[in-house]
Design an enzyme around this catalytic site. Structure first.
Site, mmCIF file in Angstrom:
data_model
loop_
_atom_site.group_PDB
_atom_site.id
_atom_site.type_symbol
_atom_site.label_atom_id
_atom_site.label_comp_id
_atom_site.label_asym_id
_atom_site.label_seq_id
_atom_site.Cartn_x
_atom_site.Cartn_y
_atom_site.Cartn_z
ATOM 1 C CB CYS A 154 -0.912 -0.001 1.218
ATOM 2 S SG CYS A 154 -2.025 1.378 1.255
ATOM 3 C CB THR A 157 -30.570 3.958 3.194
ATOM 4 O OG1 THR A 157 -29.146 3.988 3.315
ATOM 5 C CG2 THR A 157 -31.153 5.141 3.916
ATOM 6 C CB THR A 207 -28.837 -2.748 6.955
ATOM 7 O OG1 THR A 207 -28.379 -1.949 8.041
ATOM 8 C CG2 THR A 207 -29.541 -1.878 5.952
ATOM 9 C CD GLU A 226 -26.802 2.510 0.506
ATOM 10 O OE1 GLU A 226 -27.870 2.415 1.082
ATOM 11 O OE2 GLU A 226 -26.686 2.485 -0.737
#
Lengths: 801, 512
Positions: free
Chosen positions: B149, B409, B418, B483
């Site tokens: 990374c 949502t 969820t 999300e």
């Protein structure tokens, strides 16, 4: 083993600590009503053991069938206290299973309730109803089962996180308590499943366990991940915390001891494998402890509801134990009663058992002085099982202004770091330091000038050390007011100084080489009853120099024009004055060493002071001194005076820079540690005191931890310190310790006899005294017969010596 | 040395509250830059050549700083002025750097998601603790380098030097103190096969004579390593762009078609591939509109039949094994992209040592880790908090937040529970690491997570450097970026917890 009557059927049974090994780690145990059998449940085990006179024997294995089912991976087990055939287990997959030992078949499984969505953490039978079973689950709900039916009769939703424990009240028929992962405790009425009767936050973090007092109505004990055991009085309108015990690890189980109103057995979730029995009125020292287990204790149960003498325990180490109370360790009996408190303004009060302070005959005994109000004898309460101890209290008061960092600001303001030639800067800084009575620092500047600015040195330095006899460095000024833990004698004092110099000031030791050469080990290992280190090198050195000046009749002879190391010069040039020198140290040890050293001097003595001209003319380049200067800077940085180190670095600039590698880099966070230094030093001077602070764990001391796990070296009642604000000395001291603990610590026994001395080098220089058997247990002041001392300390409380 | 401090002083003035001083400092900078530019004659393109210190290098340093300031400086006057200086320099014929991307992430136009763990990050790196500061950053570099990374490596190389770390260490692990070198094995194992860590590893670290670690230090090390491994996952998972000032964050090349290729390689991101994918994506677009509805339908069905359906024990056990085994097959193809690892591979020893699935080889088989026997909440927390106080608390909060976070949502639908989906993701990650929850039906995972999603999770968690924009785009196509970031947070925390659990279990075993 003694035979004694117990509650077990009124007959005499053998009383013995015994164990047997299980095939697998246990998660929970439960004892049947008459105390003759115990059920052990775990992920891979579910067995019944008989408790016989001499041993524990396997009676039945309830895990039958070829395939291991998760339904039998038990998180908890409960044995009905009314029916000895009835057991219930809670499974990690969410099943609640009941077992009937009376079933004729091999498979004793009775009912299976698959109602919980998550792991069931706890099952509990109603103490007075045969068919009522309660379960608490990770899914946040509690379910009540009637064993005559196929499914639960009602569900209580905690409306918060996972349920960790459920317990029917021993006294109130319809009441049960539930504890939660978010720290809450709820009280429910079985008839009202819509909402809980009461809820309060008991702990910070999960509450792993609770237990109703068997006799006291409305008294509940809880134990949590925050290492606390709390006793709650629920009789009033609001839940009131009546007692609190702080343990050293997350508390996994709490259990009242039968027939002992104030006793609670606890075991922990991690790290600590012992079982403790606490008297809640004495929250710092366990009343008793059992150290048999080699891994975490996962289940504890008293053998019989009315017998306080037998405790059963199961553990991850796959053993089952019966502990006989007579065999328990009693840490309180081993403890040396002593206490320490740090006052609001940095004063330190220290109490220790009277007999201990008078034990050391070599020095003046400072017994309690009855004239003073802080000593009196407490009347014994026959109900308590504590021995009364009379203690002497010493108060160490910080000198007014000692904690002030004024010099720091002054120095910062007045030092010259750039904008002039080196000699000028050195002179200026030396003058500043002198004005602030920091003579050693002044000397350093002067020497730096000589080393690095050579030719310019001559004749600019005034005589040094004409200051008062007082230790110049404010950091070290802390007066000892009562001699309970005072220095033994002048000799010791001197020795302490010498030792300290050796330890802490490489620069100095190079120059003075001889005085301290190698005598360090010897002195330290010597048999003297007390090795007090007065830790702060700076002040003491100043002290020493100053003393030398004042006491030396031929002072004028010693002083060279350039610098102030008269002693060295003296030794080198006039060996005859050795006698004079010896006179100063009473200890034959030292003088002997000194004599040796002095004889070595001519060969090794590259003494700065023996030269009347700049050293490099003798063939020494400044490079020669660089390592010494670097060491000096390190010394200051270690001492917490980063300012000095940095100032030198800046002033010398490239002259020294190549010596400064990553090793010598000063960590900036050390700066604020300079403040509590005086505390460390004082504490190191009085026995046992520092242990409290030193072993306060942010980072446990590795060596101690491994060596003395059972001794709870870290058990420190932190809350006894005045609520430490960020800048409070106590708090800073803790931080200092925390920061100093990462180098490996060297613990060794220094003196013989009843005391152990732990030396805690590398960063936390100083001497920690561990009185054997004490291990930092702290008894509450009440047992000491001390009354709290108001702050600030009135002057009249200075104990006359 | 003196020149350097002088230059630093020049920049310092820019931080002043006093606009006059800022102005003065800016003028100083301007003059320095202009004189340097003039000296270069304005003609020669200052090719960045690391190692040799030419005036061109000095100028480039200035220019990059100016670029950063012109974009990020909180003072508008400094921003404008820096931009103006760059402009002037450019007019003189000197090539000036330009940013390669806007915002922190190439994939996602958002900036606030990193906040959730800053507290922990701060505590781990900048608050008093067992480890010296330069060690902390070096360990962070080691951990990030293990996953190639470059973003995190560059970041911490900077910080490392800032806290006074020895630049020599950066030449490679061999140049670091032996004590740090001993960490290499644990770093490797934790990053790729945490289930292989044993108490012997721990013992080796603790008992290594003068290079030994103390327990408190070790906890700090372990937390740092796991934190940075999972942070690397997050970084790749979200396609975080290199910082503007680091290599790969700016380019002296003029924008051209050829250039995209270059930075695609250095960045580890696939701009070219993205272009190629445009057509593919649009073709699939229509058929996926009902993806979300299907998923919600499944969740509803599962919710309903959970209570009714009674699954046998054997079935439950095989479901877990099936997911575990299957997780191997969803691995991304090996050569999806090439990464320039020259720079970062020196921080760790064996670049070939990657994630290995433990179902693949018989000798690699490790018994399933029973989550209930060693949970973070009970055991892990207690251990960490004992040895490195407050970190346990911080991590605990972080895990809980990540696990419980929801906006309720799903794509365009609001007020959705969820939790089932989140639990499936969390448990799937733990499942890949062999951690099994007795009270979970692993059949749910199969219903809720489609193959694309699994590929993404698997890649991000196990070999994050292989994550591509295609993968990111191909799962949950209707879902909002926020999300998907949320998913990434879950991935990161679940991965960290899994690694931590293995490491802490080993330490606990060592202690008992």
């Amino acid at each position: 083993m003694a035979r004694m009557p117990t509650a077990l059927g009124g007959s005499a049974v053998s009383a013995k600590t015994m164990s047997c090994s299980l095939d697998a780690p246990a998660n929970a145990i439960s004892v049947c009503r008459d105390g003759t059998q115990v059920a052990v449940a775990g992920r891979n085990i579910f067995k019944i053991y008989g408790i016989e006179e001499e041993q524990l024997t396997e009676r039945a294995n309830l895990r039958v069938g070829r395939k291991p089912s998760l339904n039998f991976s038990c998180a908890d087990v409960a044995w009905h206290q009314m029916d000895e055939n009835l057991l219930a287990t809670a499974a990690t997959n969410g099943a609640v299973v009941t077992w009937n030992l009376g079933r004729p078949s091999r498979n004793k499984q009775d009912q299976l309730f698959m109602e919980h969505k998550r792991t069931v953490n706890k099952v509990c039978f109603h103490p007075a109803e045969l068919y009522i079973l309660l379960s608490g689950s990770q899914d946040g709900s509690m379910k009540c089962f009637d064993l005559r039916r196929k499914e639960s009769i009602c569900t209580f939703s905690g409306q918060s996180e996972s349920v960790r424990d459920v317990h029917f009240s021993a006294r109130d028929f319809f009441t049960f308590a539930a504890t939660f992962e978010n720290g809450n405790v709820q009280l429910w009425d079985m008839r009202r499943p819509d909402r809980c009767e009461r809820m309060f936050t008991a702990h910070n973090g999960p509450v792993f366990s609770c237990d109703w007092h068997p006799d006291d109505r409305g008294c509940l004990v809880t134990g949590g991940r925050d290492k606390m055991v709390k006793v709650w009085d629920l009789t009033g309108y609001k839940a009131r915390e009546s007692h609190c015990v702080q343990t050293i690890a997350s508390v996994a189980h709490v259990l009242w001891r039968p027939d002992r109103k104030y006793h609670i057995a606890t075991c922990s979730m991690m790290v600590d494998h012992n079982i403790y029995v606490w008297d809640v009125r004495r929250p710092y020292v366990p009343f008793a402890m059992f150290e048999e287990h080699k891994d975490v204790t996962t289940g504890i149960a008293w053998r019989h509801a009315h017998d306080p003498h037998f405790l059963l325990s199961g553990s991850k180490d796959s053993t089952l134990y019966q502990h006989f109370f007579k065999d328990a360790q009693r840490p309180a009996s081993r403890a040396i009663p002593e206490g320490l408190s740090v006052g609001l303004f940095g004063d330190v009060a220290f109490a220790v058992k009277e007999s201990l302070c008078s034990a050391e005959g070599s020095r003046k005994s400072y017994g309690p002085d009855r004239r003073y109000p802080f000593f009196f004898i407490r009347r014994q309460d026959p109900a308590e099982q504590f021995t009364n101890v009379s203690s002497a209290l010493s108060v160490f008061e910080s000198q007014p202004g000692a904690a002030s960092m004024d010099w720091f600001a002054q120095t910062a303001r007045r030092y010259g770091l750039s904008g002039g030639p080196l000699p000028e800067l050195c002179d200026r800084n030396a003058a500043v330091a002198r004005q602030l009575k920091r003579y050693q620092v002044a000397q350093i500047w002067t020497m730096l000038k000589i080393i690095y600015a050579g030719a310019c040195a001559a004749g600019t330095v005034g005589s040094v050390g004409q200051g008062s006899g007082k230790a110049g460095h404010p950091l070290s000024s802390f007066t000892l007011k009562d001699g309970t833990a005072a220095l033994g004698s002048e000799a010791k004092l001197d020795r302490g100084r010498l030792e300290n110099r050796q330890d802490s000031l490489p620069l100095d030791s190079t120059i003075t080489l001889l005085q301290t050469n190698e005598d360090n080990e010897e002195t330290e290992g010597s048999d003297a009853p007390a090795d007090y280190l007065f830790g702060d090198g700076e002040g003491d050195e100043d002290d020493l120099f100053i003393v030398d000046h004042e006491n030396a009749p031929e002072e004028h002879e010693f002083i060279l024009p350039q610098e102030g190391f008269p002693l060295r010069h003296e030794i080198l040039d006039h060996p005859t004055t050795l006698d004079h020198f010896q006179d100063k140290t009473d200890s034959p040890h030292i003088s002997g060493n000194e004599a040796d050293s002095v004889s070595l001097t001519p060969t090794e003595g590259i003494s700065l002071v023996s030269v009347s001209q700049p050293p490099f003319e003798h063939g020494f380049s400044t490079d020669y001194f660089n390592p010494i200067v670097r060491d000096m800077m390190c010394f200051y940085a270690e001492q917490g005076d980063v300012q000095m180190a940095i100032s030198v670095l800046i002033v010398l600039g490239d002259r020294i820079r190549k010596e400064i590698d990553e090793q010598t880099q000063v960590r900036p966070n050390k700066i604020r540690m300079s403040f509590p230094r005086f505390l460390v030093n004082v504490l190191t001077g009085c026995r046992g005191a520092l242990v409290h602070v030193l072993h306060r764990p942010p980072t446990a001391i590795p060596t101690l931890e491994r060596g003395q796990r059972g001794d709870q070296t870290e058990h420190v009642p932190i809350h006894q310190l005045p609520e430490p604000g960020l800048y409070h000395p106590a708090r800073q001291l803790q931080q200092l310790q925390a920061a100093n603990e990462y180098p490996r610590l060297d613990v060794r026994e220094v003196s013989t006899g009843s005391e152990q001395v732990c030396c805690v080098p590398p960063r936390g220089e100083g001497l920690v005294r561990l009185v054997s058997g004490m291990h930092s247990w702290r008894t509450p002041p009440a047992r000491h017969g001390l009354v709290p001392i108001p702050h600030p300390l009135p002057d009249r409380m200075r104990t006359p010596l | 040395m003196a020149g350097r401090t002088g230059a630093a002083g020049r920049w310092d003035g820019l931080c002043s509250r006093d606009p006059g001083r800022r102005q003065a400092a800016l003028d100083g900078v301007r003059q320095a830059v202009l004189s340097l530019s003039e000296r270069l004659g304005g003609g020669g393109p200052p090719a960045p050549s690391p190692g040799c210190s030419s005036p061109a290098d000095g100028l480039n340093e200035y220019l990059v700083r100016l670029l950063v300031l012109s974009r990020r400086c909180p003072f508008s006057d400094v921003r404008d002025k820096c931009g103006a200086i760059l402009q002037v320099v450019q007019e003189m014929g000197v090539r000036i750097p330009r940013p390669l991307a806007e915002g922190p992430s190439e994939f996602i136009p958002e900036k606030e998601y990193l906040d959730s763990f800053l507290k922990t990050q701060h505590y781990l790196m900048h608050v008093d603790g067992p480890l010296p500061y330069c060690y902390r950053h070096y360990i962070a570099i080691m951990a990030a380098a293990q996953h190639q990374c470059s973003y995190l490596v560059n970041l911490h190389v900077n910080d490392f030097l800032q806290v006074g770390g020895d630049p020599k260490w950066l030449a490679g692990l061999d140049s670091a103190p032996l004590k740090l070198q001993t960490l290499s094995e644990v770093n490797k194992i934790l990053a790729h096969r945490p289930w292989l860590i044993t108490k012997d590893h721990i013992e080796k670290l603790l008992k290594a004579e003068e290079h030994g670690w103390s327990l408190a230090e070790l906890i700090h090390v372990v937390v740092l390593l796991t934190h940075y491994h999972s942070l690397a996952s997050f970084t790749f998972g979200c396609g975080i762009n290199p910082e503007l000032r680091c290599d790969g964050g700016h380019s002296f090349q003029l924008p051209s078609v050829g250039n995209c290729y270059l930075f695609a390689i250095t960045n580890g991101n696939n701009a070219v591939e993205e272009r190629l994918n445009v057509q593919v994506g649009s073709e699939q677009g229509t058929e996926t509109t009902c993806e979300v509805e299907a998923l919600m339908e499944k969740m509803k069905r599962l919710q309903e039949c959970r209570d009714e359906e009674e699954t046998s024990q054997e079935e439950m056990a095989t479901r877990f094994e099936r997911e575990k085994t299957e997780s191997f097959f969803v691995a991304p193809s090996e050569n999806e992209k090439s990464i320039d690892t020259r720079e970062i591979s020196r921080h760790f020893e064996d670049p070939s040592y990657g994630y290995k699935d433990f179902c693949r080889h018989g000798e690699q088989y490790v018994p399933t880790f029973r989550a209930q026997d060693y949970t973070w909440e009970d055991h892990g927390y207690s251990l960490v908090n004992r040895l490195y106080p407050d970190v346990g608390q911080l991590l605990d909060e972080k895990f809980q937040k990540a696990y419980n976070l929801t906006y309720n949502t799903m794509a365009m639908h609001k007020d959705v529970d969820t939790s089932m989906l989140r639990r499936a993701i969390w448990n799937y990650i733990h499942c890949m690491f062999g951690i099994k929850y007795d009270d979970y039906d692993y059949g749910e995972i199969n219903h809720l997570l489609d193959r694309n999603f699994k590929v993404y999770i698997k890649t991000v968690v196990c070999s994050p450097a292989k994550t591509t924009k295609r993968m990111y785009d191909s799962f949950w196509r209707q879902f909002k970026h926020s999300e998907k970031i949320h998913v990434n947070l879950l991935l990161m925390e679940a991965r960290m917890q899994a690694e931590l659990l293995y490491a802490l279990t080993a330490i606990t075993r060592y202690l008992t």
